[in-house]
Design a protein around this motif. Structure first.
Motif, short mmCIF file in Angstrom:
data_model
loop_
_atom_site.label_atom_id
_atom_site.label_comp_id
_atom_site.label_asym_id
_atom_site.label_seq_id
_atom_site.Cartn_x
_atom_site.Cartn_y
_atom_site.Cartn_z
N LYS A 99 8.55 -1.33 -9.40
CA LYS A 99 8.43 0.10 -9.28
C LYS A 99 8.48 0.39 -10.81
N GLY A 100 8.21 1.69 -10.50
CA GLY A 100 7.28 2.17 -12.37
C GLY A 100 8.08 2.97 -12.86
N GLU A 101 8.00 3.88 -13.41
CA GLU A 101 9.08 4.98 -13.68
C GLU A 101 9.24 6.20 -13.45
N VAL A 102 9.03 6.31 -11.84
CA VAL A 102 9.24 7.91 -10.81
C VAL A 102 9.42 7.53 -9.34
N PRO A 103 9.77 5.99 -9.27
CA PRO A 103 10.00 5.57 -7.16
C PRO A 103 10.72 6.24 -6.59
N ASP A 104 11.60 6.21 -7.14
CA ASP A 104 12.73 7.47 -6.08
C ASP A 104 11.50 8.07 -4.85
N GLY A 105 12.14 7.16 -3.56
CA GLY A 105 11.63 9.03 -2.46
C GLY A 105 10.14 8.19 -2.26
N TYR A 106 10.01 7.26 -2.75
CA TYR A 106 8.31 6.52 -2.44
C TYR A 106 8.69 5.17 -1.67
N ASN A 107 7.85 4.78 -1.13
CA ASN A 107 7.61 2.93 -1.26
C ASN A 107 6.12 2.79 -0.83
N VAL A 108 5.57 0.69 -1.65
CA VAL A 108 4.76 0.69 -1.34
C VAL A 108 3.82 -0.42 -0.44
N SER A 109 3.04 -0.93 -0.57
CA SER A 109 2.81 -2.17 0.73
C SER A 109 1.90 -2.29 -0.03
N ARG A 110 0.92 -3.64 -0.30
CA ARG A 110 -0.22 -4.92 -1.02
C ARG A 110 -0.40 -5.40 0.04
N LEU A 111 -0.28 -5.40 1.55
CA LEU A 111 -0.78 -6.49 2.33
C LEU A 111 -1.69 -7.38 2.00
N LYS A 112 -3.01 -6.37 1.65
CA LYS A 112 -4.27 -7.13 1.18
C LYS A 112 -4.52 -6.82 -0.40
N LYS A 113 -5.35 -7.31 -0.58
CA LYS A 113 -5.95 -7.79 -2.07
C LYS A 113 -5.91 -6.02 -2.55
N GLN A 114 -7.41 -5.07 -0.99
CA GLN A 114 -7.96 -4.16 -1.32
C GLN A 114 -7.66 -3.18 -1.37
N ASN A 115 -6.29 -3.05 -0.63
CA ASN A 115 -5.55 -2.16 -0.23
C ASN A 115 -3.91 -2.15 -0.74
N PHE A 116 -3.71 -0.57 -1.02
CA PHE A 116 -2.22 -0.41 -2.21
C PHE A 116 -2.14 0.83 -1.19
#
Lengths: 113, 112
Positions: free
Chosen positions: B57-74
């Motif tokens: 999480k960064g400074e303002v993570p609420d309401g967002y989700n992330v995934s990094r299944l492959k090194k080149q994609n976020f």
């Protein structure tokens, strides 16, 4: 409360003169500082950086000065060119504490021909 | 020489809709970041990743989700969009901690 502040939202300078952009920070843990330049509809691009072990770093027309005791840094552009017209962001991070860059609100520089 | 590419460049969502923003980098960078830019606020870090399979999480993570299944994609996801998420979103990547980040061109998202 913003930890990195750029108190001048805009600055207008004549071509060929010096542009001075200022940045203040409050977090004493910050020890690595960067300046980014942003044109409309583009992402920010890196310009120059400085670590806290230095008080000056120069790259061509761009020089960054760091005053640790005042928690202040400035970017000098000499001579200013119309192509320098952009928004400039100051950013800071602690070297030994992860990847989180904290950005200032930006200063819009306009260089008039 | 693509660098960091964001998809889409523009999007309008209705409140409550979901969407995913895709970021791809071809520089083999370990670190990737999602920022949002709002007027007078500069860029604020939402989430970041220090390598494939990791997120934080960064400074303002609420309401967002992330995934990094492959090194080149976020990927940045909004499960239920709100008008407060109207912003310009920037993805960035960097090879290391003390190196500059390279930014994509941004995604302008409007939630109505």
């Amino acid at each position: 409360d913003q930890q990195v502040k750029q108190n001048s939202p805009s600055l207008s300078v004549q071509e060929g003169r010096i542009s001075i952009l200022n940045c203040d920070y409050t977090n004493s843990m910050f020890d690595y500082f960067l300046w980014y330049k942003k044109y409309p509809a583009e992402g920010p691009t890196f310009l120059i950086s400085i670590s806290s072990i230095k008080d000056k770093n120069e790259d061509g027309r761009f020089t960054v000065f760091l005053n640790k005791s005042a928690k202040h840094l400035s970017l000098h552009i000499v001579p200013s060119q119309p192509g320098d017209s952009a928004v400039y962001f100051c950013a800071a991070k602690p070297i030994h504490a992860g990847n989180m860059l904290t950005f200032g609100g930006g200063t819009r520089l306009m260089v008039k021909p | 020489n693509a660098g960091v590419t964001q998809t889409p460049k523009f999007r309008v969502l209705k409140t409550g809709q979901s969407m995913t923003l895709l970021c791809a980098q071809d520089m083999n960078h370990e670190y990737m970041y999602w920022y949002r830019q709002d007027p007078g606020m500069g860029l604020r870090l939402i989430h970041y990743s220090v390598g494939e399979g990791t997120t934080a999480k960064g400074e303002v993570p609420d309401g967002y989700n992330v995934s990094r299944l492959k090194k080149q994609n976020f990927l940045l996801g909004l499960e239920s969009a709100a008008p407060s998420q109207t912003s310009v979103y920037f993805c960035a990547s960097s090879p290391g901690v003390l190196t500059e980040a390279f930014f994509g061109q941004g995604t302008r998202l409007t939630v109505v």
